[in-house]
Write a protein that holds these residues in place. Sequence first.
Motif, PDB file in Angstrom:
ATOM      1  N   GLU A 228      -9.562  12.460   4.984  1.00 31.23           N
ATOM      2  CA  GLU A 228     -10.559  13.333   5.014  1.00 31.23           C
ATOM      3  C   GLU A 228     -11.796  12.492   5.778  1.00 31.23           C
ATOM      4  OE1 GLU A 228     -12.346  16.693   5.171  1.00 31.23           O
ATOM      5  OE2 GLU A 228     -10.205  16.553   4.082  1.00 31.23           O
ATOM      6  N   LYS A 229     -11.832  11.555   5.851  1.00 32.08           N
ATOM      7  CA  LYS A 229     -12.886  10.518   6.275  1.00 32.08           C
ATOM      8  C   LYS A 229     -12.899  10.513   7.623  1.00 32.08           C
ATOM      9  CE  LYS A 229     -15.570   5.902   6.185  1.00 32.08           C
ATOM     10  NZ  LYS A 229     -15.521   4.765   5.569  1.00 32.08           N
ATOM     11  N   PRO A 232     -11.458  14.577   9.600  1.00 34.81           N
ATOM     12  CA  PRO A 232     -12.026  15.463   8.693  1.00 34.81           C
ATOM     13  C   PRO A 232     -11.414  16.872   8.994  1.00 34.81           C
ATOM     14  CG  PRO A 232     -13.494  14.739  10.302  1.00 34.81           C
ATOM     15  CD  PRO A 232     -12.439  13.701  10.329  1.00 34.81           C
ATOM     16  N   GLY A 233     -11.228  17.507   7.968  1.00 31.18           N
ATOM     17  CA  GLY A 233     -10.305  18.892   7.925  1.00 31.18           C
ATOM     18  C   GLY A 233      -9.396  18.991   8.149  1.00 31.18           C
ATOM     19  N   THR A 234      -8.232  17.863   8.439  1.00 27.73           N
ATOM     20  CA  THR A 234      -6.872  17.979   8.819  1.00 27.73           C
ATOM     21  C   THR A 234      -6.206  18.349   7.724  1.00 27.73           C
ATOM     22  OG1 THR A 234      -7.216  16.184  10.610  1.00 27.73           O
ATOM     23  CG2 THR A 234      -5.100  16.745   9.322  1.00 27.73           C
ATOM     24  N   THR A 236      -6.864  20.269   5.053  1.00 20.42           N
ATOM     25  CA  THR A 236      -7.050  21.695   4.623  1.00 20.42           C
ATOM     26  C   THR A 236      -6.313  22.515   5.750  1.00 20.42           C
ATOM     27  OG1 THR A 236      -9.060  21.185   3.450  1.00 20.42           O
ATOM     28  CG2 THR A 236      -8.725  23.594   4.515  1.00 20.42           C
ATOM     29  N   ALA A 237      -6.140  21.939   7.031  1.00 24.36           N
ATOM     30  CA  ALA A 237      -5.699  22.799   8.445  1.00 24.36           C
ATOM     31  C   ALA A 237      -4.148  22.782   8.171  1.00 24.36           C
ATOM     32  CB  ALA A 237      -6.195  22.190   9.615  1.00 24.36           C
ATOM     33  N   ARG A 239      -2.535  22.381   5.237  1.00 20.69           N
ATOM     34  CA  ARG A 239      -2.114  23.476   4.083  1.00 20.69           C
ATOM     35  C   ARG A 239      -2.241  24.865   4.635  1.00 20.69           C
ATOM     36  NH1 ARG A 239      -6.660  23.663   0.060  1.00 20.69           N
ATOM     37  NH2 ARG A 239      -7.313  25.165   1.652  1.00 20.69           N
ATOM     38  N   ASP A 240      -3.366  25.064   5.176  1.00 20.58           N
ATOM     39  CA  ASP A 240      -3.704  26.624   5.864  1.00 20.58           C
ATOM     40  C   ASP A 240      -2.508  27.042   6.681  1.00 20.58           C
ATOM     41  OD1 ASP A 240      -5.634  26.344   4.023  1.00 20.58           O
ATOM     42  OD2 ASP A 240      -7.249  26.512   5.585  1.00 20.58           O
ATOM     43  N   TRP A 241      -2.314  26.041   7.596  1.00 18.66           N
ATOM     44  CA  TRP A 241      -1.211  26.308   8.698  1.00 18.66           C
ATOM     45  C   TRP A 241       0.093  26.683   7.991  1.00 18.66           C
ATOM     46  CZ3 TRP A 241       3.570  25.795  10.545  1.00 18.66           C
ATOM     47  CH2 TRP A 241       3.761  25.988  12.000  1.00 18.66           C
ATOM     48  N   LYS A 261      -3.813  20.872  -3.655  1.00 16.12           N
ATOM     49  CA  LYS A 261      -4.484  19.824  -3.013  1.00 16.12           C
ATOM     50  C   LYS A 261      -3.421  18.921  -2.525  1.00 16.12           C
ATOM     51  CE  LYS A 261      -8.806  20.092  -5.132  1.00 16.12           C
ATOM     52  NZ  LYS A 261     -10.152  19.439  -5.860  1.00 16.12           N
TER      53      LYS A 261
END
Length: 295
Positions: A228-229, A232-234, A236-237, A239-241, A261
């Motif tokens: 995440e640091k 960033p956003g990877t 979540t991306a 999981r959403d993909w 998560k």
Amino acid sequence: MAATRVIVSASSTVTTSLLKKTPLRAPTPSFSLCFNYGKNGHVLQKRRLFTCKSIYNPQVQIKEDGQPETLDYRVFFLDNSGKKISPWHDIPLHLGDGAFNFIVEIPKESSAKMEVATDEQFTPIKQDTKKGKLRYYPYNINWNYGLLPQTWEDPSFANADVEGAFGDNDPVDVVEIGDRRANIGEVLKVKPLGALAMIDEGELDWKIVAISLDDPRASLVNDVDDVEKHFPGTLTAIRDWFRDYKIPDGKPANKFGLGNKAANKEYALKVITETNEAWSNLVKRSIPAGELSLV
């Protein structure tokens, strides 16, 4: 006549246990076995270490049969003698020092749904099909995607941590977040960073988030918080993909366990160990293989 190409994977990290006289069954998760060989292939010395870099570099070849994006296209793996091997069964999982072999099935920024053919002899990589037609994702996948060799998600095992879901009968999937676009059949040395527990039509389909040790930022990331640091956003991306990629085909979104998560590295290593043990039981025929090829 179908085209045939032979490609040497320059980044391969497969150990010399690919030599004919050293079997690859029954790996041991906690350490690597390091071998010294004579010219005839006989083992001269064997010792247990956590690292043995001298044996990481023998090259593995891949041979493409047929034309890409056709039903008969296959990517076979060969050892140094030119003998076919299985990328699922014969390439070692463990490399020591927390590193693992990762086999690329789908390069980042591509959409052809490539996968190891678990029901074919030598389990080559092929393009998945549905009703006789080649399968594609509705949009490109944004990371290198593939499998951990010598792992298996047991369809008879109900995971109490993830809603009692049963394994999907496949090797464990890896999402590699490094910058470089890899090639089909490449064997990369990676370190796990976390795990997503995807539930696909009721089946548990682990996604191990990992990074190639050759990536410039590999030393900066060692757990999910580091992802995440520095990326960033990877998480979540990813999981959403995987949650949404079936929706354009009219199917419901996939679900995720473990609080929706990514679990941490320690949990990811637990998943790898358990699925490696399940694979070991499979190839020892302690568990029925069904239509799976053990060659």
